[in-house]
Every structure is written in C-alpha cells, then in structure tokens.
Design an enzyme around this catalytic site. Structure first.
Site, PDB file in Angstrom:
ATOM      1  N   MET A   1      24.497   9.433   1.340  1.00 34.26           N
ATOM      2  CA  MET A   1      24.225  10.671   2.066  1.00 34.26           C
ATOM      3  C   MET A   1      24.594  10.510   3.539  1.00 34.26           C
ATOM      4  SD  MET A   1      23.244  13.740   1.839  1.00 34.26           S
ATOM      5  CE  MET A   1      22.283  14.144   0.401  1.00 34.26           C
TER       6      MET A   1
ATOM      7  N   LYS B   1     -17.516  -1.123   6.476  1.00 38.42           N
ATOM      8  CA  LYS B   1     -18.014  -2.079   5.488  1.00 38.42           C
ATOM      9  C   LYS B   1     -19.536  -2.064   5.384  1.00 38.42           C
ATOM     10  CE  LYS B   1     -17.060  -6.690   3.755  1.00 38.42           C
ATOM     11  NZ  LYS B   1     -16.400  -7.989   3.980  1.00 38.42           N
TER      12      LYS B   1
ATOM     13  N   PHE C   1     -11.258  -7.646  14.077  1.00 39.31           N
ATOM     14  CA  PHE C   1     -10.212  -8.103  13.163  1.00 39.31           C
ATOM     15  C   PHE C   1      -9.866  -6.994  12.161  1.00 39.31           C
ATOM     16  CE2 PHE C   1      -8.992 -10.231   9.141  1.00 39.31           C
ATOM     17  CZ  PHE C   1      -7.745 -10.661   9.567  1.00 39.31           C
ATOM     18  N   GLN C   2      -8.607  -6.702  12.031  1.00 40.11           N
ATOM     19  CA  GLN C   2      -8.089  -5.672  11.132  1.00 40.11           C
ATOM     20  C   GLN C   2      -8.717  -4.303  11.377  1.00 40.11           C
ATOM     21  OE1 GLN C   2      -7.979  -7.243   7.068  1.00 40.11           O
ATOM     22  NE2 GLN C   2      -5.928  -7.994   7.538  1.00 40.11           N
TER      23      GLN C   2
ATOM     24  N   GLU D   1       0.814  -1.218   0.000  1.00 44.34           N
ATOM     25  CA  GLU D   1       0.000   0.000   0.000  1.00 44.34           C
ATOM     26  C   GLU D   1       0.849   1.272   0.000  1.00 44.34           C
ATOM     27  OE1 GLU D   1      -0.496  -2.629   1.901  1.00 44.34           O
ATOM     28  OE2 GLU D   1      -2.592  -3.247   1.775  1.00 44.34           O
TER      29      GLU D   1
HETATM   30  C1  LIG Z   1      18.275  14.985   1.279  1.00 39.02           C
HETATM   31  C2  LIG Z   1      17.506  16.251   1.041  1.00 39.02           C
HETATM   32  C3  LIG Z   1      18.185  17.429   0.817  1.00 39.02           C
HETATM   33  C4  LIG Z   1      17.493  18.603   0.512  1.00 39.02           C
HETATM   34  N1  LIG Z   1      18.202  19.717   0.188  1.00 39.02           N
HETATM   35  C5  LIG Z   1      17.532  20.795  -0.293  1.00 39.02           C
HETATM   36  C6  LIG Z   1      18.238  21.921  -0.819  1.00 39.02           C
HETATM   37  O1  LIG Z   1      19.449  21.958  -0.874  1.00 39.02           O
HETATM   38  N2  LIG Z   1      17.507  22.948  -1.305  1.00 39.02           N
HETATM   39  C7  LIG Z   1      16.141  22.943  -1.293  1.00 39.02           C
HETATM   40  O2  LIG Z   1      15.528  23.893  -1.789  1.00 39.02           O
HETATM   41  N3  LIG Z   1      15.469  21.915  -0.770  1.00 39.02           N
HETATM   42  C8  LIG Z   1      16.126  20.837  -0.291  1.00 39.02           C
HETATM   43  N4  LIG Z   1      15.412  19.769   0.184  1.00 39.02           N
HETATM   44  C9  LIG Z   1      13.936  19.845   0.194  1.00 39.02           C
HETATM   45  C10 LIG Z   1      13.419  20.562   1.438  1.00 39.02           C
HETATM   46  O3  LIG Z   1      13.417  19.681   2.521  1.00 39.02           O
HETATM   47  C11 LIG Z   1      11.978  21.095   1.203  1.00 39.02           C
HETATM   48  O4  LIG Z   1      11.148  20.047   0.798  1.00 39.02           O
HETATM   49  C12 LIG Z   1      11.905  22.152   0.142  1.00 39.02           C
HETATM   50  O5  LIG Z   1      12.944  23.095   0.291  1.00 39.02           O
HETATM   51  C13 LIG Z   1      10.571  22.871   0.221  1.00 39.02           C
HETATM   52  O6  LIG Z   1      10.291  23.487  -0.985  1.00 39.02           O
HETATM   53  P1  LIG Z   1       9.350  24.766  -1.078  1.00 39.02           P
HETATM   54  O7  LIG Z   1       9.812  25.836  -0.162  1.00 39.02           O
HETATM   55  O8  LIG Z   1       9.248  25.073  -2.518  1.00 39.02           O
HETATM   56  O9  LIG Z   1       7.966  24.330  -0.464  1.00 39.02           O
HETATM   57  P2  LIG Z   1       6.863  23.232  -0.793  1.00 39.02           P
HETATM   58  O10 LIG Z   1       7.017  22.124   0.181  1.00 39.02           O
HETATM   59  O11 LIG Z   1       6.757  22.905  -2.227  1.00 39.02           O
HETATM   60  O12 LIG Z   1       5.589  24.037  -0.295  1.00 39.02           O
HETATM   61  C14 LIG Z   1       4.904  24.896  -1.128  1.00 39.02           C
HETATM   62  C15 LIG Z   1       4.631  26.232  -0.466  1.00 39.02           C
HETATM   63  O13 LIG Z   1       3.817  26.984  -1.387  1.00 39.02           O
HETATM   64  C16 LIG Z   1       2.554  27.249  -0.831  1.00 39.02           C
HETATM   65  N5  LIG Z   1       1.546  27.068  -1.868  1.00 39.02           N
HETATM   66  C17 LIG Z   1       0.937  25.944  -2.278  1.00 39.02           C
HETATM   67  N6  LIG Z   1       0.067  26.185  -3.262  1.00 39.02           N
HETATM   68  C18 LIG Z   1       0.119  27.526  -3.487  1.00 39.02           C
HETATM   69  C19 LIG Z   1      -0.554  28.400  -4.379  1.00 39.02           C
HETATM   70  N7  LIG Z   1      -1.456  27.957  -5.267  1.00 39.02           N
HETATM   71  N8  LIG Z   1      -0.258  29.712  -4.322  1.00 39.02           N
HETATM   72  C20 LIG Z   1       0.652  30.196  -3.424  1.00 39.02           C
HETATM   73  N9  LIG Z   1       1.319  29.405  -2.559  1.00 39.02           N
HETATM   74  C21 LIG Z   1       1.052  28.091  -2.596  1.00 39.02           C
HETATM   75  C22 LIG Z   1       2.384  26.290   0.328  1.00 39.02           C
HETATM   76  O14 LIG Z   1       1.512  26.846   1.286  1.00 39.02           O
HETATM   77  C23 LIG Z   1       3.828  26.128   0.816  1.00 39.02           C
HETATM   78  O15 LIG Z   1       4.168  27.171   1.691  1.00 39.02           O
HETATM   79  C24 LIG Z   1      16.079  18.599   0.510  1.00 39.02           C
HETATM   80  C25 LIG Z   1      15.400  17.423   0.779  1.00 39.02           C
HETATM   81  C26 LIG Z   1      16.097  16.242   1.021  1.00 39.02           C
HETATM   82  C27 LIG Z   1      15.327  14.989   1.251  1.00 39.02           C
HETATM   83  C1  LIG Z   2      12.710   5.789   4.912  1.00 38.37           C
HETATM   84  C2  LIG Z   2      13.987   6.484   5.194  1.00 38.37           C
HETATM   85  N1  LIG Z   2      14.865   5.961   6.086  1.00 38.37           N
HETATM   86  C3  LIG Z   2      16.040   6.579   6.336  1.00 38.37           C
HETATM   87  C4  LIG Z   2      16.350   7.752   5.712  1.00 38.37           C
HETATM   88  C5  LIG Z   2      17.671   8.463   6.013  1.00 38.37           C
HETATM   89  N2  LIG Z   2      18.512   8.508   4.802  1.00 38.37           N
HETATM   90  C6  LIG Z   2      18.582   9.608   4.017  1.00 38.37           C
HETATM   91  S1  LIG Z   2      19.527   9.375   2.667  1.00 38.37           S
HETATM   92  C7  LIG Z   2      19.909   7.804   3.127  1.00 38.37           C
HETATM   93  C8  LIG Z   2      20.803   6.934   2.280  1.00 38.37           C
HETATM   94  C9  LIG Z   2      20.284   6.696   0.918  1.00 38.37           C
HETATM   95  O1  LIG Z   2      21.139   5.786   0.283  1.00 38.37           O
HETATM   96  P1  LIG Z   2      21.016   5.508  -1.281  1.00 38.37           P
HETATM   97  O2  LIG Z   2      19.604   5.273  -1.638  1.00 38.37           O
HETATM   98  O3  LIG Z   2      21.983   4.455  -1.652  1.00 38.37           O
HETATM   99  O4  LIG Z   2      21.407   6.903  -1.920  1.00 38.37           O
HETATM  100  P2  LIG Z   2      22.845   7.624  -2.004  1.00 38.37           P
HETATM  101  O5  LIG Z   2      22.871   8.649  -0.924  1.00 38.37           O
HETATM  102  O6  LIG Z   2      23.892   6.587  -1.832  1.00 38.37           O
HETATM  103  O7  LIG Z   2      22.845   8.245  -3.355  1.00 38.37           O
HETATM  104  C10 LIG Z   2      19.288   7.477   4.343  1.00 38.37           C
HETATM  105  C11 LIG Z   2      19.423   6.197   5.036  1.00 38.37           C
HETATM  106  C12 LIG Z   2      15.390   8.284   4.813  1.00 38.37           C
HETATM  107  N3  LIG Z   2      15.600   9.436   4.182  1.00 38.37           N
HETATM  108  N4  LIG Z   2      14.247   7.623   4.554  1.00 38.37           N
END
Ligand SMILES: Cc1cc2nc3c(=O)[nH]c(=O)nc-3n(C[C@H](O)[C@H](O)[C@H](O)COP(=O)(O)OP(=O)(O)OC[C@H]3O[C@@H](n4cnc5c(N)ncnc54)[C@H](O)[C@@H]3O)c2cc1C
Ligand SMILES: Cc1ncc(C[n+]2csc(CCOP(=O)(O)OP(=O)(O)O)c2C)c(N)n1
Ligand SMILES: [Mg+2]
Lengths: 170, 591
Positions: free
Chosen positions: B486, B166, B116-117, B54
């Site tokens: 990472m 259900k 159940f469930q 799921e």
């Molecule tokens: C490993 C990792 C590294 C990351 N590194 C970075 C990084 O280096 N740089 C980076 O930018 N992000 C990075 N992120 C992502 C970060 O965590 C956030 O998800 C991201 O920065 C959020 O993007 P956003 O501000 O565009 O907001 P979103 O999460 O896209 O939110 C949208 C915003 O717009 C508003 N909105 C929605 N609809 C409308 C509308 N119709 N009109 C006006 N407003 C609206 C919402 O209210 C909200 O405030 C990383 C994520 C991971 C997993």
């Molecule tokens: C469900 C979940 N568990 C743990 C993490 C923490 N985490 C972030 S990146 C990462 C490693 C990802 O490894 P891989 O998919 O091999 O990508 P790489 O960084 O090597 O490109 C982990 C464990 C996460 N983001 N999501």
C-alpha cells in the site's frame, strides 16, 4: 453543500456527575479535537445529587459548535448540555479581582471609576486597592482597560458563569 | 453485611464477570494482577487465553466481540501491560467494538509516587476509550464491572477500561448483583427509537426519489442480526440499490443483485458513481469517513441526505445532511418499513428502471478486472481462488492492513454479518492474526482465515505461539509481495516511484517460521500452485501459514487518490496508460 465558515462565540452549560477526571475529560475533548476554550468554570452545584456544572465559552463555526454540543452530550458522565447562546436570552457573569497601585490623583480616579462600575473595594492600603467587580465579560474588560492607566498590578478573573433567563432550569 | 456475601476484590471481579456472561478472557499476568490470576486458577467457568503480547489480547477480544456480538474481555497488568493495550483500545474505539479491559494498578497509597510499573492508565486511556474507571474502593468493584459492560455495549459500542489497584483486589467487600434493566446507569441511556415524524419525512423523500441509494455501514452490524434482517427486507421492499462501507460488509448479502459493492477510496466504480449521482441518499449506521467521501465539496453534490445514527456526533460531522434521525438502526428500520407499508409507497418505477439501467452501464465497466498472468500469481487471482474454495463453508475472514485488505474487501463476498473482521478506522497493521485467534476461540469449528500482508503479520507474529498452545486451526493466508504494498503504491503514484523504506528486506522464511511455531507452512510460487495450496490449507486441521508469492508490482484499483472526488477515480487499465497521478498540494497533505 453549504458550509458557513463564520466563527461565532457560544456559551455552553454542562451538568455532569461530580467524579474524578470529569474536567480532564472535557478539557481533553476540546484539546484533542482542536476546539477553542475561551473560558471554562466549574464547581459542584448539587452536593446531594453529586452534580457539577461547567460553563464553557467557546468559538467555532456553526458546524463545529454543533459537534461540540454532541461531543459533550456523548460523555458518559454528562447529564445535560445546553447551548445557552443558541437557546435564547441568558445571563453571563464573571468576577474579577483587580489590584491597583497608585497615589494622589490616580488613586482618586481609580476609586471614582470603581464607583461607576459598582466595583467594591475589598482590600486597601495607603498605596493600593483590590477591587472586586462582577458583570458581563465586556463590562469586566472595560473596567480593566480603564484601570490600566491607573496602575494595575495584577488581575484574577473567574471566567464566565451563565444561565438562561426565565423560570425554566436546565 | 454477612460474612457470606463479602469476598475479596478479585473474587468480586470474577463473580461480576460471570454474571455478565463472560466465558473467555484474553490476558497476560503481572505483579499487579496476581490476585486475579490466583482466583482464575481456582475456578473453571471463565477460560483465560494467554496471549504473547497485550496488544494481541485486545485484538483477539475484538475478533471475539465482532464475530459473536458479545463484549470482548481483556486482562492486563499495570504499567507496560496497560500501555501495550493502548493501540487495541484505540482500534476498538474507532471501529465501535465493545471491549472491557481490566488493567492492574499499583496499590492506592502508591498511586502518584512513580511506583514500580505505575502508569497513569486512566489518564493515558481517557482519549482512547468510551469511558474508564479507577476503582478506589472494593465496595465499588462489582457495581463498576456491571456498569462498564453496559456502557461498552449500549449506544455506540466501544472500549471501557477498569483500572484496579492491587490493594482493592485484596480487600474484602460486598457483592452487588447486576442491576435490573433500565437501572444499569444513572443517566447514560442512548436513544433507540427514532423520531417518528422524521421517519415519515424520510419515507416521503424516498418514495419520491428517482435515483436513490442506500449507504450503510458498521452501525447496522453493531445493532445486531435483527437490524441486518430488517435492512435486507427494506432494500428489497423499495427495490433501491445499496452500497456498504468497509465496516459494513456483510450487512447485506453480497451476492444479491441490488448490492453495488463497497464504495470509497478502493470501492467499486458503480458504487462510487451511484453515490456521486444519486438524488436521495439513505445513510444508515455509517459515518461519512474520509475514505468514503473523498473530496468533501464534491461528495454526492445533488442528493438529499437522510442519516440514521445512534450517535448524534456522527451526524453533520463531515457532511451536512438534510434529515437526521437519531436512534438505533434496528428500531428505525422497523418504523421505516411500517411507514413505507402504511403509505403504500410506490416509487417512480420508470425513474428507477432508468437508474438501474445507468448502474448497469457502470457495472459493465467491470472495474475489478485485472491482467491475469501465467507466470506470476496475481493477488486478485489468489483471492478469487480462495473464495471459490471457501464459499460453501462456514468461514470467517480477518485481515491485516494494506493492499491485501482492500483486495479481500473487493474479491471475497460476505452474505451475512459478523464474518468479516478488519481494522477500518485506525488501520492497525498486526490486527488480523490475533483477531483471527479470537474468532477461532469463539467458533472452534469454523474456518478462520487471516488474509495478510507479509509486513503486517510480522507486527503480531508472536501470537502464532498462542495459536499453537490452544491448537487453534487459524490460517494465515499471506499475499507476500515483499513490499509494504500500500505504501509502495502511493509512492509509485504520488511520489515519483521513490520507494523509500517500503521494501521488506530480510523477510523470514514463512514456511520454516510456521514449523518453528508448530504450525504447517505452505508456499505457492506459480499460479498453478494456488488451488493445491488452498485445498491443503483447508484440509489440515492445524494452524497454517500460507506464503503466497504474488506479483510485487500489482496495484489496487479502483482508487480515489486522497482529496479527489469520486468522478476522479482511477481504474487499473487507465492507470497503466497514464502513470504517475497529479495530486494537488491539498491532496498531498491528506493521508
Ligand atoms: C487502507 C484502508 C483503506 C480503506 N478504504 C476504504 C474504502 O475504500 N471504503 C470504505 O468504506 N472504507 C475504507 N476504509 C475504512 C474507513 O477508514 C472507515 O473505517 C470506514 O469507512 C467506516 O465505516 P462506517 O462508516 O461503516 O463506520 P463505523 O466505523 O463502522 O461506525 C459505525 C457508525 O454507526 C453508528 N452506529 C453504531 N451502532 C449503531 C446502532 N446500533 N444504530 C445506529 N447507528 C449505529 C456509529 O455511531 C457510527 O457512526 C479503509 C481503511 C483502511 C485501513
Ligand atoms: C501499525 C501501522 N504502521 C504503519 C501503517 C501504515 N501502513 C499502511 S499499509 C502499510 C503496508 C502494509 O504492508 P503489507 O502488510 O505487506 O500489506 P500489502 O499492502 O503489501 O498488501 C503500512 C506500512 C499502518 N497502517 N499501521
Ligand atoms: Mg506486502
């Protein structure tokens, strides 16, 4: 960036649809985001329109209080949110029931103080009273603390109900 | 009520889904939802995609939703079906993706009996949905479905759960058609138009700016193609630079000169420095996430900040702004352009030229430069070659989470919105493969690629079976570094190189794994293999797992370590010299 870290106390009124889970949504919002609830009261206020009204007393920095208002507004079930403290003069009342056990001079003193606080006697036996007092939180606190020395058995408080002064509604 | 208009709950549900324009449901059956499956069996208008878990269904629906702009629809059974959906729901909530998730529930008279469930699905999903419903009467089924779709897609989009006992699915009841526009909900009506006076003030600020910067995000994409078009028009009109968040990529054409690239923790040097030095910031549909701001009190310290967002709770949450405009960015941009034109605003040309000169200097730093190798496949090289081969095709990219995700954001270029699907807010490993599946269902002819890590893809690898069943030519492009790269990078830079549990031992042979799923397996071990692998991957009209063996030690730069300021960004060549980074205790506790 100016970041004011002073913590202040605000009272919010929240009008919501009266449907299952609304209280859980609001409590979950506060606990999930780490906000404080000092007091929360709720009851249905308009059976025809199916509306409930929450009064929430909370503390936080100005930035947190602004977040709290927006987060409350954002709930799909919420109809109107007012930060009563921010919006001007308003009334806050709560009701407390206070059970006091005592004899002789203490019993007479309790009755005298109740009179000063306009607390009503709603139950009495030869050795006890239950007082009902309404008023601001400060007044209720003051009454309870005076009663401490006179034999308090238990206290039940409703928490705050509040609304703005003047002709305008929510 | 005439007998013609009454149907059982399951029929009412399907009719309402049909009226909401649903053509695809991602789901998995079970006891509590059998009445719905029975009705699905009898009809042809809604296609059911049988996932293998799921969690995969929700990510697939997210991919479908993000790549089409429509609401994604999920159907799961009670108890474990619903709890398996929780990660996807949380992911959709964090990234503002519109989803309607239908969950089965035990019959109403058994609710609360530990039947159940049985799971308290509305209780469990309350904090991870925008809204949820428990349907207690068959008379409410169709009305609630219509309302749920409205709530999911309007304002700030998000996931909505409808829990369906259900007995309600078997009971007979009347159908309520979709309400007319304006009557979808009794009170939930997010504000679309921004306050005109605030917009005028914003334009006045912008016209006086000497070092302006647009900072835009996922909200622009949420708003739709019109907002994207208006944003491009406005950026062109002003001549200002623009940076995008990870979620915003595609909201402005990446190849345009005014685009500075992504900003933030792994953002570009020029974007982060422009953010730090700008004097007027125009934030549109971006939420000042901690990955973007870094150390809060050093974030863009000298700028006047304008923030346009449809959700007032996004404003002043992390960063205090000077001018807030609540509204839909499409509507607000339209008014901003009107006001800008009406005022015949003339930005300070000399100051702007000086600002662009400064930006040119930052750009010249060439922050994505990496040491190329003849022996080892550099992950950056693999992505450069991938981009080279796909850039003229109709491609969609999803990612897993990790270094490969950040490199994909840096090295692939998105010219249009809705073609980049990644888990930003929750950072859910295992998102990419099912998301790609959902994208491919919506765009059968397109080239859909999951840029993956070998660790992440194993989290939902079972969806290869779904991909095979529906003959979806999804490509999993694995940058296999045999590490949770990472995690390894943080351990190297911040934890003295103690690589606790980040090595991926006993990995499967991905080529054989592909074959076991009836897909094509490909492998590249030397830089010379990469082009051939990519060409082959694109050519075969079948699902592919491409195992690209990349340099295991490569780190992703630029990087702003947690809790540090934009000016403390580490670049690849510098890191090679200095080794372990000193991060304050405050920074260490941050993620
Ligand atoms: C490993 C990792 C590294 C990351 N590194 C970075 C990084 O280096 N740089 C980076 O930018 N992000 C990075 N992120 C992502 C970060 O965590 C956030 O998800 C991201 O920065 C959020 O993007 P956003 O501000 O565009 O907001 P979103 O999460 O896209 O939110 C949208 C915003 O717009 C508003 N909105 C929605 N609809 C409308 C509308 N119709 N009109 C006006 N407003 C609206 C919402 O209210 C909200 O405030 C990383 C994520 C991971 C997993
Ligand atoms: C469900 C979940 N568990 C743990 C993490 C923490 N985490 C972030 S990146 C990462 C490693 C990802 O490894 P891989 O998919 O091999 O990508 P790489 O960084 O090597 O490109 C982990 C464990 C996460 N983001 N999501
Ligand atoms: Mg890896």
């Amino acid at each position: 960036m100016t970041k004011d870290r002073t913590v202040i106390r605000h009272t919010f009124s929240v009008l919501t649809d009266n449907e299952p889970g609304v209280a859980a949504r609001i409590i979950g919002l506060f606990s999930g985001r780490g906000y404080n609830i000092d007091s929360m009261t709720v009851a249905e206020v308009d059976p025809e329109k199916n509306l409930s009204r929450f009064t929430i007393v909370t503390t936080g920095t100005e930035m947190v209080l602004e977040q709290i208002r927006h987060q409350l507004e954002r709930l799909v079930s919420s109809r109107a949110v007012k930060d009563l403290t921010a919006e001007g003069p308003h009334l806050e009342r709560e009701l407390a029931l206070i059970k006091v056990k005592g004899e002789g001079a203490k019993r007479i003193e309790a009755l005298r103080l109740a009179d000063v606080f306009r607390a009503r006697v709603v139950d009495s036996t030869l050795e006890s009273f239950v007082f009902e007092v309404t008023g601001s939180t400060e007044k209720v606190n003051a009454f309870i603390s005076l009663m401490k020395d006179l034999g308090i058995v238990e206290v039940a408080r409703t928490g705050v109900a509040a609304m703005s002064r003047g002709a305008k509604g929510m | 009520m005439s007998t013609e208009t009454t149907m059982n709950g399951a029929q009412l549900l399907l009719r309402a889904l049909g009226d909401q324009g649903v053509d695809t449901v991602f789901g998995y059956p079970g006891g509590a939802v059998l009445p719905i499956y029975d009705e699905l069996f009898k009809q042809n208008s809604i296609r059911h995609i049988l996932v293998r878990q799921e969690g995969g269904a929700v990510h697939a629906a997210e991919g479908y939703a993000r790549s089409t702009g429509k609401v994604g629809c999920v159907l799961v059974t009670s108890g474990p079906g619903a709890t398996n959906a929780v990660t996807g729901l949380t992911d959709a909530l964090m990234d503002s993706i519109p989803i309607v998730c239908l969950t089965g529930q035990v019959p109403t008279h058994l609710i609360g009996n530990d039947a159940f469930q049985e799971a308290d699905t509305t209780g469990i999903t309350r904090p991870c949905t925008k809204h949820n419903y428990l349907v207690k009467s068959v008379a409410d089924v169709s009305r609630i479905v219509h309302e749920a779709f409205y709530v999911a897609k309007s304002g700030r989009p998000g996931p909505v759960v409808i829990d369906l006992p259900k007995d309600v699915l078997f009971a007979q009841g009347p159908y309520t058609p979709p309400p007319p526009a304006g009557k979808e909900h009794k009170n939930y009506r997010p504000r679309l138009k921004g306050d005109l006076r605030a917009i005028e003030e914003a334009v006045a600020l912008m016209a006086k700016a000497k070092k302006p910067l647009f900072y835009c995000g996922g909200g622009v994409i949420n708003s739709g193609p019109r907002a994207v078009q208006l944003l491009t028009e406005f950026v062109k009109l002003t001549g200002f630079p623009i940076t995008l968040t990870l979620m915003g990529l595609g909201a402005y054409p990446a190849s345009d000169r005014q685009f500075l690239g992504m900003l933030g923790m792994h953002g570009l040097y020029e974007a982060n420095w422009a953010m730090h030095d700008c004097d007027v910031m125009i934030a549109i549909g971006a939420r000042f996430d901690d990955r973007v701001t870094g150390k809060l009190d050093a974030f863009s310290p000298g700028s006047k900040k304008i923030h346009v967002d449809i959700d007032p709770s996004s404003i002043n949450k992390n960063v205090r702004v000077d001018l807030a405009i609540v509204g839909d960015c499409g509507h607000v941009l339209e008014d901003m352009i009107k006001v800008w034109k009406a005022r015949q605003a003339q930005p300070d040309k000399k100051a702007l030229a000086e600002w662009w000169r400064k930006i040119g200097e930052w750009r010249a730093r060439d922050c994505l430069k990496y040491k190329s190798s003849k022996e080892l496949i550099k992950p950056q090289y693999a992505l450069e070659r991938l981009y080279h081969h796909i850039k003229d095709k109709d491609f969609y990219i999803t990612t897993e989470v990790g270094q490969h995700q950040m490199w994909a954001a840096q090295f692939l270029k998105f010219e249009k919105p809705n073609h980049w699907m990644t888990s930003g807010g929750l950072g859910t490993m295992g998102y990419g493969l099912p998301a790609a599946m959902g994208v491919q269902i919506a765009h059968p002819e397109a080239l859909v690629i999951d840029v993956a890590g070998e660790a992440s893809i194993l989290m939902n690898i079972q969806e290869m079976s779904t991909i095979a069943q529906y003959r979806l030519p999804v490509k999993a492009f694995i940058l296999n570094n045999e590490y949770m790269g990472m995690v390894r990078q943080w351990q190297e830079l911040l934890h003295g190189g103690r690589y606790a549990e980040s090595y991926m031992d006993s990995l499967p042979d991905f080529v054989k794994l592909a074959e076991a799923f009836g897909a094509v397996g490909l492998r590249a071990e030397k830089p010379g293999d990469v082009d051939g692998l990519i060409q082959e991957m694109i050519k075969v009209k079948r699902p592919v797992i491409a195992d690209v063996r990349v340099d295991k030690a490569e780190n992703c730069f630029p990087m702003i370590p947690s809790g540090k300021a934009h000016y403390e960004m580490i670049l690849g060549d510098e890191a090679a010299k200095t080794g372990e980074q000193k991060v304050s205790e405050d920074g260490m506790v941050l993620v």
